[in-house]
Motif scaffolding. Structure first.
Motif, PDB file in Angstrom:
ATOM      1  N   UNK A 160       0.723  -1.224   0.136  1.00 18.21           N
ATOM      2  CA  UNK A 160      -0.155   0.122  -0.018  1.00 18.21           C
ATOM      3  C   UNK A 160       0.919   1.105  -0.013  1.00 18.21           C
ATOM      4  N   UNK A 161       2.124   1.215   0.682  1.00 17.50           N
ATOM      5  CA  UNK A 161       2.954   2.192   0.732  1.00 17.50           C
ATOM      6  C   UNK A 161       3.778   2.573  -0.500  1.00 17.50           C
ATOM      7  N   UNK A 162       3.610   1.527  -1.670  1.00 14.16           N
ATOM      8  CA  UNK A 162       4.375   1.959  -2.708  1.00 14.16           C
ATOM      9  C   UNK A 162       4.331   3.323  -3.163  1.00 14.16           C
ATOM     10  N   UNK A 163       5.299   4.070  -3.380  1.00 14.42           N
ATOM     11  CA  UNK A 163       5.273   5.638  -3.665  1.00 14.42           C
ATOM     12  C   UNK A 163       5.403   5.965  -5.210  1.00 14.42           C
ATOM     13  N   UNK A 164       5.983   4.987  -5.919  1.00 17.22           N
ATOM     14  CA  UNK A 164       5.887   5.296  -7.317  1.00 17.22           C
ATOM     15  C   UNK A 164       4.875   4.931  -8.025  1.00 17.22           C
ATOM     16  N   UNK A 165       4.447   5.775  -9.043  1.00 18.51           N
ATOM     17  CA  UNK A 165       3.566   5.631 -10.242  1.00 18.51           C
ATOM     18  C   UNK A 165       3.683   4.239 -10.744  1.00 18.51           C
ATOM     19  N   UNK A 166       2.461   3.671 -11.079  1.00 16.10           N
ATOM     20  CA  UNK A 166       2.716   2.459 -11.730  1.00 16.10           C
ATOM     21  C   UNK A 166       1.994   2.309 -13.143  1.00 16.10           C
ATOM     22  N   UNK A 167       2.669   2.251 -14.330  1.00 15.08           N
ATOM     23  CA  UNK A 167       2.132   2.517 -15.605  1.00 15.08           C
ATOM     24  C   UNK A 167       2.858   1.297 -16.588  1.00 15.08           C
ATOM     25  N   UNK A 188      13.341  -6.458  -0.783  1.00 15.44           N
ATOM     26  CA  UNK A 188      13.328  -7.015   0.866  1.00 15.44           C
ATOM     27  C   UNK A 188      14.856  -7.190   1.337  1.00 15.44           C
ATOM     28  N   UNK A 189      15.460  -6.540   2.276  1.00 12.52           N
ATOM     29  CA  UNK A 189      16.849  -6.969   2.955  1.00 12.52           C
ATOM     30  C   UNK A 189      16.461  -8.338   3.639  1.00 12.52           C
ATOM     31  N   UNK A 190      17.802  -9.287   3.422  1.00 11.26           N
ATOM     32  CA  UNK A 190      17.706 -10.328   4.234  1.00 11.26           C
ATOM     33  C   UNK A 190      18.880 -10.433   5.328  1.00 11.26           C
ATOM     34  N   UNK A 191      19.490  -9.137   5.212  1.00  9.79           N
ATOM     35  CA  UNK A 191      20.517  -8.824   6.231  1.00  9.79           C
ATOM     36  C   UNK A 191      20.432  -7.618   6.620  1.00  9.79           C
ATOM     37  N   UNK A 192      20.343  -7.206   7.819  1.00  8.84           N
ATOM     38  CA  UNK A 192      20.063  -5.715   8.412  1.00  8.84           C
ATOM     39  C   UNK A 192      21.022  -4.683   8.062  1.00  8.84           C
ATOM     40  N   UNK A 193      20.318  -3.676   7.564  1.00  9.33           N
ATOM     41  CA  UNK A 193      21.205  -2.446   7.037  1.00  9.33           C
ATOM     42  C   UNK A 193      21.429  -2.493   5.523  1.00  9.33           C
ATOM     43  N   UNK A 194      20.999  -3.389   4.892  1.00 13.35           N
ATOM     44  CA  UNK A 194      21.256  -3.633   3.310  1.00 13.35           C
ATOM     45  C   UNK A 194      20.067  -2.545   2.710  1.00 13.35           C
ATOM     46  N   UNK A 195      19.219  -2.407   3.103  1.00 14.78           N
ATOM     47  CA  UNK A 195      18.018  -1.695   2.671  1.00 14.78           C
ATOM     48  C   UNK A 195      18.516  -0.021   2.756  1.00 14.78           C
ATOM     49  N   UNK A 196      18.907   0.222   3.955  1.00 15.41           N
ATOM     50  CA  UNK A 196      19.567   1.526   3.990  1.00 15.41           C
ATOM     51  C   UNK A 196      20.601   1.778   2.880  1.00 15.41           C
ATOM     52  N   UNK A 199      13.867   5.144  -6.699  1.00 11.85           N
ATOM     53  CA  UNK A 199      13.938   4.241  -5.574  1.00 11.85           C
ATOM     54  C   UNK A 199      13.600   5.103  -4.381  1.00 11.85           C
ATOM     55  N   UNK A 200      13.194   4.332  -3.301  1.00  8.04           N
ATOM     56  CA  UNK A 200      12.698   5.002  -2.039  1.00  8.04           C
ATOM     57  C   UNK A 200      13.014   4.244  -0.930  1.00  8.04           C
ATOM     58  N   UNK A 201      13.143   4.604   0.208  1.00  6.51           N
ATOM     59  CA  UNK A 201      13.025   3.664   1.378  1.00  6.51           C
ATOM     60  C   UNK A 201      11.744   3.513   1.731  1.00  6.51           C
ATOM     61  N   UNK A 202      11.216   2.247   2.130  1.00  7.01           N
ATOM     62  CA  UNK A 202      10.281   1.930   2.530  1.00  7.01           C
ATOM     63  C   UNK A 202      10.021   1.506   4.265  1.00  7.01           C
ATOM     64  N   UNK A 203       9.216   0.624   4.498  1.00  8.23           N
ATOM     65  CA  UNK A 203       9.119   0.373   6.009  1.00  8.23           C
ATOM     66  C   UNK A 203      10.578  -0.257   6.309  1.00  8.23           C
TER      67      UNK A 203
END
Length: 170
Positions: free
Chosen positions: A84-91, A100-108, A121-125
């Motif tokens: 629901x929080x996906x921030x980019x338009x879809x077309x 999804x990170x499988x190792x802490x810190x990778x997403x950052x 690209x955007x950071x999510x939850x």
């Protein structure tokens, strides 16, 4: 609770895990109400804990295939919020992904990268990055190349449309 299990690296040049076999393995591992989604390493199960469900799935898969297959377990409610929080338009010109990170810190690390032309690209939850790339560049865009170089075995990526099918199976 309902839990989505996202297997990393199956049916894309690695190990082939057929849906019927995955359902049987997960049921034998003690997970309830198993449903698989597409032939892309996605399942929904009933379990008391998402991390424990992922651990049970990993152990069952390793026994069967003789190698570790990483599994991300995520509560359906959390997955629904991420989608629901996906921030980019879809077309039709872009492909929407959640990394999804499988190792802490990778997403950052990934969220701090500079997107290429036409990418977003955007950071999510906690633990996710939302990514949109021009259609047909999933493996060749600047972000895709950086993802391969820096985080290949430390993330699992899903198309947002696939995630909606996972949610529908819940």
């Amino acid at each position: 609770m309902r839990v989505a299990l996202l297997l990393r690296g199956v049916n894309v040049g690695g190990v082939t895990v057929r849906s019927a076999e995955l359902r049987a393995l997960l049921a034998e591992a003690g997970l309830g109400e198993v449903a698989t989604v597409l032939a892309s390493g996605n399942a929904v199960v009933t379990a008391t804990d998402a991390a424990a469900a992922a651990g049970a799935a990993e152990a069952a898969l390793e026994r069967r295939y003789g190698r570790r297959i990483q599994v991300l377990g995520i509560a359906i409610e959390s997955l629904a919020a991420i989608v629901a929080d996906y921030p980019h338009g879809e077309d039709d010109e872009h492909t929407p992904y959640v990394v999804f990170e499988l190792e802490p810190g990778v997403a950052a690390e990934l969220a701090a990268l500079e997107p290429g032309p036409g990418e977003a690209i955007a950071a999510g939850a906690a633990g996710v990055v939302h990514w949109s790339n021009p259609r047909g560049t999933t493996l060749t865009s600047p972000f895709a190349k950086a993802l391969e170089r820096t985080a290949k075995d430390r993330v699992t990526t899903r198309n947002v449309r696939t995630l909606r099918k996972v949610l529908a199976a819940a």
